[in-house]
Write an enzyme that holds these catalytic residues in place. Structure first.
Site, PDB file in Angstrom:
ATOM      1  CB  ILE A 105      49.022  24.165  -4.191  1.00  0.00           C
ATOM      2  CG1 ILE A 105      49.043  23.886  -5.564  1.00  0.00           C
ATOM      3  CG2 ILE A 105      49.441  25.208  -3.341  1.00  0.00           C
ATOM      4  CD1 ILE A 105      48.185  24.847  -6.373  1.00  0.00           C
ATOM      5  CB  CYS A 106      53.263  23.082  -6.023  1.00  0.00           C
ATOM      6  SG  CYS A 106      54.526  22.854  -6.993  1.00  0.00           S
TER       7      CYS A 106
END
Length: 185
Positions: free
Chosen positions: A99-100
Site C-alpha cells: 500500500i501507498c
C-alpha cells in the site's frame, strides 16, 4: 500466517488497520521488524512493538506478505533479506500486498512488470512496465496494491476477500459498520 513488515517511518494506519481487520477475520498475523529492535518508530511519532524480528523468522508458513508504505518505504527496498523473500515468494505465485509507496518496492524488483497496480501519486515514477490504474485498491493475480492511507480499510477488506472469500470480508466489514464493501474508487 500473514506477515506485515515494519520499517522505521512506516505509515501506521496502513499497517494497523489491515492487521486489525485480518485478526477480526480469524487470520493469524505477525508484524515483523526489519530494523534492529522490536520497537519500530512509525511516521507521526508513533512507536509500534513488532511481534518478531526479521532475523528470527523463517516464513515457511507464510500465507501472504504485506508491505505498508509511508516515508520509510525506502528501508523496505534496502533490506536485502526482505527483497530476496519477496522475489522468492512472487516466483512461487504466492500473494503479496502493498500500500501507498510500497508498491514501488515491488515495481523496482520487477515483480509488477506487465501488471495492473496502484500506488501513492508520484511514487510510481520510472516504473514504465507497470500499468498504474489510479484506483484506490487494485488486484492483479496474486498482487493486491492500494493507493495510500485513506485506502487502508478497503485494502484490508480486499486482503480478507482474497484469503477467505467475500462472505468473510462482508462479515468483518459489516461488523465494523462499513458500507463500502467491494466499492472501487
Amino acid at each position: 500466517m500473514v506477515y506485515v513488515f515494519l520499517a522505521e517511518g512506516f505509515e501506521p494506519i496502513e499497517a494497523v488497520t489491515p492487521i486489525d481487520m485480518l485478526r477480526r477475520a480469524g487470520i493469524d498475523v505477525t508484524s515483523v521488524s526489519i530494523g534492529e529492535s522490536l520497537e519500530v518508530k512509525a511516521s507521526r511519532d508513533i512507536t509500534v512493538l513488532a511481534d518478531m524480528m526479521f532475523s528470527d523468522a523463517c516464513f515457511s508458513d507464510a500465507e501472504m506478505l504485506i508491505l505498508p508504505g509511508g516515508p520509510g518505504t525506502h528501508r523496505l527496498e534496502e533490506h536485502a533479506g526482505l527483497c530476496s523473500l519477496l522475489r522468492d515468494y512472487a516466483a512461487s505465485g504466492k500473494p503479496i500486498a502493498a500500500i501507498c509507496a510500497a508498491p514501488s518496492v515491488l515495481g523496482h524488483l520487477g515483480l509488477l512488470d506487465g501488471r495492473r497496480a496502484t500506488v501513492y501519486p508520484g511514487c510510481g515514477d520510472g516504473l514504465d512496465n507497470v500499468c498504474f490504474t489510479g484506483r484506490f485498491v487494485e488486484q492483479d493475480g496474486n498482487f493486491i496494491t492500494a493507493a495510500g492511507p485513506a485506502a487502508s480499510f478497503e485494502f484490508g477488506a480486499a486482503i480478507i476477500g482474497y484469503l477467505r472469500g467475500s462472505g468473510v470480508r462482508e462479515s468483518v466489514c459489516g461488523s465494523m459498520l462499513a458500507n463500502c464493501v467491494g466499492q472501487q474508487r
